[in-house]
Design a protein around this motif. Structure first.
Motif, PDB file in Angstrom:
ATOM      1  N   ALA A   1       7.638 -26.891  12.902  1.00  0.00           N
ATOM      2  CA  ALA A   1       9.182 -28.062  13.263  1.00  0.00           C
ATOM      3  C   ALA A   1      10.281 -26.831  12.167  1.00  0.00           C
ATOM      4  N   ARG A   2       9.757 -26.256  10.748  1.00  0.00           N
ATOM      5  CA  ARG A   2      10.797 -25.330  10.353  1.00  0.00           C
ATOM      6  C   ARG A   2      11.305 -24.177  10.887  1.00  0.00           C
ATOM      7  N   GLN A   3      10.072 -24.291  11.983  1.00  0.00           N
ATOM      8  CA  GLN A   3      11.202 -22.980  12.623  1.00  0.00           C
ATOM      9  C   GLN A   3      11.616 -23.234  13.667  1.00  0.00           C
ATOM     10  N   ARG A   4      12.511 -24.119  14.038  1.00  0.00           N
ATOM     11  CA  ARG A   4      13.103 -24.112  14.418  1.00  0.00           C
ATOM     12  C   ARG A   4      14.820 -24.708  14.512  1.00  0.00           C
ATOM     13  N   GLY A   5      15.290 -24.159  14.962  1.00  0.00           N
ATOM     14  CA  GLY A   5      16.990 -23.948  14.191  1.00  0.00           C
ATOM     15  C   GLY A   5      17.809 -24.128  15.236  1.00  0.00           C
ATOM     16  N   TRP A   6      19.076 -23.398  15.121  1.00  0.00           N
ATOM     17  CA  TRP A   6      20.687 -22.425  15.818  1.00  0.00           C
ATOM     18  C   TRP A   6      20.344 -21.627  16.689  1.00  0.00           C
ATOM     19  N   TRP A   7      18.896 -20.549  16.286  1.00  0.00           N
ATOM     20  CA  TRP A   7      18.505 -19.618  17.515  1.00  0.00           C
ATOM     21  C   TRP A   7      17.351 -20.455  18.739  1.00  0.00           C
ATOM     22  N   HIS A   8      16.877 -21.977  18.438  1.00  0.00           N
ATOM     23  CA  HIS A   8      15.891 -22.176  19.004  1.00  0.00           C
ATOM     24  C   HIS A   8      16.614 -22.373  20.990  1.00  0.00           C
ATOM     25  N   ARG A   9      17.924 -22.583  21.186  1.00  0.00           N
ATOM     26  CA  ARG A   9      18.174 -22.850  22.011  1.00  0.00           C
ATOM     27  C   ARG A   9      18.431 -21.649  23.184  1.00  0.00           C
ATOM     28  N   HIS A  10      18.850 -20.688  21.976  1.00  0.00           N
ATOM     29  CA  HIS A  10      18.559 -19.631  22.581  1.00  0.00           C
ATOM     30  C   HIS A  10      17.444 -18.570  23.449  1.00  0.00           C
ATOM     31  N   ARG A  11      16.158 -19.029  23.067  1.00  0.00           N
ATOM     32  CA  ARG A  11      14.574 -18.753  23.262  1.00  0.00           C
ATOM     33  C   ARG A  11      14.370 -18.157  24.194  1.00  0.00           C
TER      34      ARG A  11
ATOM     35  N   ILE B   1      11.944 -15.130  13.454  1.00  0.00           N
ATOM     36  CA  ILE B   1      13.686 -15.905  13.056  1.00  0.00           C
ATOM     37  C   ILE B   1      14.042 -17.119  12.401  1.00  0.00           C
ATOM     38  N   GLY B   2      13.222 -17.908  12.406  1.00  0.00           N
ATOM     39  CA  GLY B   2      12.936 -19.034  11.773  1.00  0.00           C
ATOM     40  C   GLY B   2      12.166 -18.898  10.357  1.00  0.00           C
ATOM     41  N   LEU B   3      11.522 -18.122  10.307  1.00  0.00           N
ATOM     42  CA  LEU B   3      10.361 -17.288   9.286  1.00  0.00           C
ATOM     43  C   LEU B   3      11.403 -16.607   8.296  1.00  0.00           C
ATOM     44  N   GLU B   4      12.047 -16.084   9.333  1.00  0.00           N
ATOM     45  CA  GLU B   4      13.482 -15.104   8.350  1.00  0.00           C
ATOM     46  C   GLU B   4      13.955 -16.112   7.843  1.00  0.00           C
ATOM     47  N   ALA B   5      14.427 -17.340   7.798  1.00  0.00           N
ATOM     48  CA  ALA B   5      15.448 -17.622   7.693  1.00  0.00           C
ATOM     49  C   ALA B   5      15.108 -18.495   6.834  1.00  0.00           C
TER      50      ALA B   5
ATOM     51  N   GLY C   1       6.207 -10.277  20.347  1.00  0.00           N
ATOM     52  CA  GLY C   1       5.694  -9.842  18.447  1.00  0.00           C
ATOM     53  C   GLY C   1       4.259 -10.538  18.003  1.00  0.00           C
ATOM     54  N   LEU C   2       4.083 -10.662  16.786  1.00  0.00           N
ATOM     55  CA  LEU C   2       2.636 -11.419  15.948  1.00  0.00           C
ATOM     56  C   LEU C   2       3.347 -11.251  14.514  1.00  0.00           C
ATOM     57  N   VAL C   3       3.067 -11.992  14.438  1.00  0.00           N
ATOM     58  CA  VAL C   3       3.229 -12.609  12.710  1.00  0.00           C
ATOM     59  C   VAL C   3       1.640 -13.071  12.435  1.00  0.00           C
ATOM     60  N   LEU C   4       1.288 -11.984  11.272  1.00  0.00           N
ATOM     61  CA  LEU C   4      -0.111 -11.734  10.651  1.00  0.00           C
ATOM     62  C   LEU C   4       0.313 -12.547   9.256  1.00  0.00           C
ATOM     63  N   GLU C   5      -0.977 -13.943   9.135  1.00  0.00           N
ATOM     64  CA  GLU C   5      -1.436 -14.689   8.078  1.00  0.00           C
ATOM     65  C   GLU C   5      -2.651 -14.522   7.024  1.00  0.00           C
ATOM     66  N   ASP C   6      -3.641 -13.485   8.108  1.00  0.00           N
ATOM     67  CA  ASP C   6      -4.130 -12.535   6.727  1.00  0.00           C
ATOM     68  C   ASP C   6      -4.589 -12.892   5.684  1.00  0.00           C
ATOM     69  N   PRO C   7      -4.773 -12.882   4.641  1.00  0.00           N
ATOM     70  CA  PRO C   7      -4.039 -11.876   3.182  1.00  0.00           C
ATOM     71  C   PRO C   7      -4.793 -10.857   3.230  1.00  0.00           C
ATOM     72  N   ASP C   8      -5.393 -10.392   3.575  1.00  0.00           N
ATOM     73  CA  ASP C   8      -6.571  -8.825   3.704  1.00  0.00           C
ATOM     74  C   ASP C   8      -5.155  -8.007   4.593  1.00  0.00           C
TER      75      ASP C   8
ATOM     76  N   ALA D   1       4.181 -28.854  10.682  1.00  0.00           N
ATOM     77  CA  ALA D   1       5.027 -28.509   9.410  1.00  0.00           C
ATOM     78  C   ALA D   1       6.158 -26.857   9.625  1.00  0.00           C
ATOM     79  N   ARG D   2       4.888 -26.248   9.980  1.00  0.00           N
ATOM     80  CA  ARG D   2       5.470 -24.518  10.031  1.00  0.00           C
ATOM     81  C   ARG D   2       6.763 -24.381  11.446  1.00  0.00           C
TER      82      ARG D   2
END
Length: 275
Positions: free
Chosen positions: A68-78, A89-93, A231-238, A65-66
């Motif tokens: 899938a929602r990260q894909r948008g208008w920007w996906h064609r520029h990947r 960019i998807g998370l930012e949106a 780029g790196l996305v960090l999800e760890d709560p700490d 689900a995460r």
């Protein structure tokens, strides 16, 4: 997602019964199952709780689900974006609040087109002109998040003084960029703070970072770290807590928003006197 249909049918529950348990409507559940609406990760998590799905199977569905929602208008520029940035960019949106610290360049959400082009040209030395144009298009398109349509994001940006003094693109480009920052700071959803050189050392001297906050209570904050090639996305709560505390330290050291605006405006005037 077809898997959601299978899980519901295996549970013996109707769409109406599922909707009641997650506080939604049967129409919404139907849209999730048919793919007409992309469910948020928190929605999928709630559904898996109803269906009794746990462990790795649950995490796989939430991750799907995460992504899938990260894909948008920007996906064609990947293909022209660095690995991981299309996901950002998807998370930012999806975010409602963006808090960023930048030590070297104006953040992409606040760049003028001329400034963005100057930065992209010098940092993507192996790219052909059409790819530079595409990167500029993506960067400028992202800025709709500050203005709408829809609810604009809240942006809090802390800039090191070096960002404002570095001549990117020449005096004219830099003056326009600084004036643009002053104008953006007048928006009710934008706050720009400057850390002057006189503030000395601070907790974020290791580099830039971005904190993303989301409107759903169940969606935890994330941290994005950007490097030259990825780029790196960090999800760890700490880890997220560490950067949250760091950002609080930066804002405590920075000039107030009004003083920052005056500081930026003064530098813009100095650019006007240069050729």
């Amino acid at each position: 997602m077809a898997e959601l249909t299978r899980l519901r049918e295996d549970s013996g529950l109707s769409r109406a019964e599922v909707a009641e348990r997650i506080g939604s409507t049967d129409t919404t559940v139907w849209r999730y199952e048919t793919g007409l609406t992309r469910p948020k990760p928190s929605d999928v998590a709630a559904l898996t709780d109803v269906y009794g799905v746990t462990g790795a199977a649950r995490e796989t569905l939430v991750q799907m689900a995460r992504e899938a929602r990260q894909r948008g208008w920007w996906h064609r520029h990947r293909q022209t974006l660095k690995p991981g940035f299309d996901s950002y960019i998807g998370l930012e949106a999806e975010a409602s609040v963006v808090r960023s610290y930048e030590p070297l360049v104006v953040p992409g959400l606040m760049q003028t087109e001329a400034y963005a082009r100057a930065v992209i040209e010098v940092t993507t030395v192996t790219h052909a002109p059409p790819e530079v144009d595409e990167k500029v298009t993506v960067r400028i398109s992202r800025q709709q998040l500050l203005h709408g349509p829809g609810e604009p994001i809240q942006l809090v940006s802390v800039l090191d003084e070096a960002v404002l003094r570095r001549q990117v693109g020449g005096p004219k480009v830099m003056r326009e960029q600084l004036e643009h920052l002053v104008d953006l700071g007048k928006l009710p959803n934008v706050e720009i703070r400057v850390i002057p050189f006189s503030a000395g050392a601070h907790a974020a001297m290791d580099g830039p970072f971005c904190l993303l906050g989301f409107p759903e209570p169940g969606d935890l904050d994330l941290v994005y770290l950007e490097q030259a090639a990825s780029g790196l996305v960090l999800e760890d709560p700490d880890e997220v807590r560490r950067y949250t505390l760091m950002f609080g330290s930066l804002t405590a050291m920075a000039l107030r928003a009004d003083a920052s605006a005056a500081f930026i405006a003064e530098l813009a005037k100095k650019c006007s006197n240069q050729r």
